[in-house]
Design an enzyme around this catalytic site. Structure first.
Site, PDB file in Angstrom:
ATOM      1  N   ASP A 106      -1.489  19.894  -4.399  1.00  0.00           N
ATOM      2  CA  ASP A 106      -1.167  19.394  -3.058  1.00  0.00           C
ATOM      3  C   ASP A 106      -1.180  20.500  -2.008  1.00  0.00           C
ATOM      4  O   ASP A 106      -1.007  21.681  -2.296  1.00  0.00           O
ATOM      5  CB  ASP A 106       0.182  18.674  -3.058  1.00  0.00           C
ATOM      6  CG  ASP A 106       1.325  19.545  -3.586  1.00  0.00           C
ATOM      7  OD1 ASP A 106       1.104  20.310  -4.545  1.00  0.00           O
ATOM      8  OD2 ASP A 106       2.436  19.457  -3.038  1.00  0.00           O
ATOM      9  N   GLU A 127       3.853  19.544  -5.769  1.00  0.00           N
ATOM     10  CA  GLU A 127       4.677  20.726  -6.044  1.00  0.00           C
ATOM     11  C   GLU A 127       5.494  21.107  -4.820  1.00  0.00           C
ATOM     12  O   GLU A 127       6.601  21.625  -4.943  1.00  0.00           O
ATOM     13  CB  GLU A 127       3.784  21.909  -6.454  1.00  0.00           C
ATOM     14  CG  GLU A 127       4.545  23.088  -7.034  1.00  0.00           C
ATOM     15  CD  GLU A 127       5.236  23.969  -6.007  1.00  0.00           C
ATOM     16  OE1 GLU A 127       6.335  24.469  -6.299  1.00  0.00           O
ATOM     17  OE2 GLU A 127       4.697  24.152  -4.896  1.00  0.00           O
TER      18      GLU A 127
END
Length: 390
Positions: free
Chosen positions: A81, A138
Site C-alpha cells: 500500500d 501496512e
C-alpha cells in the site's frame, strides 16, 4: 558484490514493475489494481499456487523446490500500500493519482519480492516450499493481522517468516539488522475532558477544560522523563488539542489525541496505566472529568535471535560482513510485520536506499539501484534456509 546475470536481467524487469506500481498508488485495503497485477505476474512466473483475497486484498504465491524431501516452508513478506501524500518527486513515473504516492518504498518492496519469485520459480534450487506474501494495509490498517486472521499460517504451514524494508541514509548495497526489539509498538490515545463552560471574563464560574488539558499534556511528559527507568525507551506525543470556537467563551469540553510508543511490552502496559492515572486525576483535581480511550495498535516488532543471525549471515554472504551492520539502533516507528513475528520465528532486515529523502516525505523515492541487492538477498535466503540434499 557481483550480481548473478540472471538476477540482473530480472532486476531490469522489476524496475519497470516498480515504476508501474509507483504511478498507480493505492491505499490500505483498496488495492484492486495492485493485487491483480501482483497475482497476474505470479501466475506468469509459474507459481504452483496463487491465492488472492487473503486479508481482503492480500496475495500469496507458493513455489515448491525441485527437491521436497524436507517438509519445510518459509514465508517472505512485502507490503503493497501507498500513503495519502501529494507527490513532489517530479519523476517521469510519478503518481497519476492526486493526493496519493508511494512514499515508503512499498512499490520497491513488492517489486523485489516479485523478482525473487520469478527467479526461484524458474530455478527451484531449494528443498521445501516458499510462500511469497504480499500484504495490504501496512500503513495503519494492520494488513498483516488481517491476513493472519484469514488463515495465512493455517493454509500455508510456514515455519519461519522474513521481511525487508528500505532505509534512507544507509548506502545502497548495505544491510542493517538487530535481534530483539527493533521497532516500537504504536498505540492511539484519546482524552475527552468535560468541564463547565462560561464567559471568558468570568472564569471563576467555569471549569476550564483548556487549562485542564494543558496540564495533562505537560504532565504526560513526566511518564518518560520521571516515571520510566532511564534505560527504557518510550514516546508519549499529544498531537492534536481541540477545544472551543469563540475567543470570549470558555468551552465545555476539550479533546486531546496522540500516540504512545514503546520498545518493551511491559513498558507499553505502564504507559497505558499511567496515562489513565494522570489524565483522570488532574481532571478530578480541577473539578472536571477525563475519559481516556487507549487503543492498542501494532505490537513491538521483535526479531528472533536465531533467525536474525541467519538473515545477517545471509546478507554478509552476498556483500561481505563489513557491509552488514548487526547493531541497528531500535526505531520508534512501528511495523505491522510485528504480528507475523508473534506467530512465527523470523526477522526483518533493512536495505540501504542511499541518500534519499526520508520515509513518508513528498520527495521520497525508492532507489532502483537497490533492487538487485534485494532480489539477491531473498534468493540467497531461500537457498540457505532450504538447502538441497547432497
Amino acid at each position: 558484490m557481483t550480481i548473478d546475470p540472471r538476477i540482473s536481467a530480472i532486476a531490469e524487469e522489476a524496475t519497470e514493475w516498480r515504476h508501474d506500481l509507483h504511478a498507480h498508488p493505492e491505499l490500505l485495503y483498496d488495492l484492486d489494481r495492485t493485487s491483480a497485477r501482483v497475482a497476474d505476474l505470479l501466475r506468469q512466473f509459474g507459481c504452483d499456487e496463487v491465492v488472492t483475497g487473503l486479508g481482503r486484498t492480500g496475495v500469496v504465491g507458493l513455489v515448491h523446490g525441485s527437491n521436497r524431501t524436507a517438509n519445510r516452508a518459509i514465508g517472505l513478506r512485502a507490503d503493497m500500500d501507498a500513503l495519502p501524500i501529494e507527490e513532489a518527486t517530479g519523476a517521469a513515473y510519478a503518481s497519476r493519482t492526486p493526493g496519493r504516492m508511494h512514499a515508503c518504498g512499498h512499490d520497491g518492496h513488492t517489486a523485489m519480492l516479485l523478482g525473487a519469485a520469478k527467479h526461484l520459480a524458474a530455478n527451484r534450487a531449494f528443498n521445501g516450499s516458499v510462500a511469497f506474501i504480499f500484504q495490504p494495509a501496512e500503513e495503519g490498517g494492520a494488513g498483516a493481522k488481517a491476513m493472519i486472521d484469514d488463515g495465512l499460517f493455517t493454509r500455508f504451514p510456514i515455519d519461519e517468516v522474513y521481511g525487508m524494508h528500505n532505509k534512507p541514509g544507509l548506502a545502497v548495497g548495505e544491510f542493517t539488522i538487530r535481534p530483539g526489539a527493533v521497532m516500537a509498538s504504536m498505540d492511539r490515545v484519546e482524552i475527552e475532558i468535560d468541564g463547565v463552560g462560561g464567559h471568558a471574563a468570568r472564569p471563576h464560574f467555569a471549569i476550564d477544560p483548556v487549562v485542564v488539558g494543558a496540564q495533562i499534556v505537560t504532565a504526560l511528559q513526566t511518564i518518560v522523563s520521571r516515571r520510566l527507568d532511564p534505560l527504557d525507551s518510550a514516546v508519549v506525543s499529544i498531537t492534536t488539542f481541540n477545544a472551543g470556537s469563540a475567543f470570549n467563551v470558555i468551552p465545555q469540553t476539550a479533546r486531546l489525541v496522540g500516540t504512545a510508543r514503546a520498545l518493551d511490552p511491559g513498558v507499553r502496559d505502564q504507559l497505558e496505566r499511567q496515562i489513565e492515572e494522570i489524565a483522570t486525576n488532574i481532571a478530578k483535581a480541577h473539578g472536571a472529568t477525563a475519559r481516556v480511550t487507549y487503543g492498542r495498535g501494532y505490537p513491538v516488532t521483535i526479531n528472533h535471535a536465531e533467525q536474525t543471525t541467519f538473515a545477517a549471515d545471509t546478507a554478509a554472504s552476498l556483500i561481505g560482513d563489513d557491509k552488514v551492520d548487526r547493531e541497528l539502533a531500535p526505531m520508534m516507528g512501528a511495523e505491522d510485520f510485528a504480528y507475523m513475528l508473534q506467530e512465527r520465528p523470523g526477522s526483518i532486515i533493512f536495505l540501504g536506499n542511499g541518500d534519499s529523502a526520508g520515509l513518508h516525505h513528498p520527495r521520497y523515492d525508492f532507489n532502483d539501484a537497490a533492487i538487485p541487492y534485494g532480489i539477491s538477498y531473498w534468493t540467497r535466503l531461500v537457498e540457505r534456509a532450504l538447502p538441497q540434499s547432497k
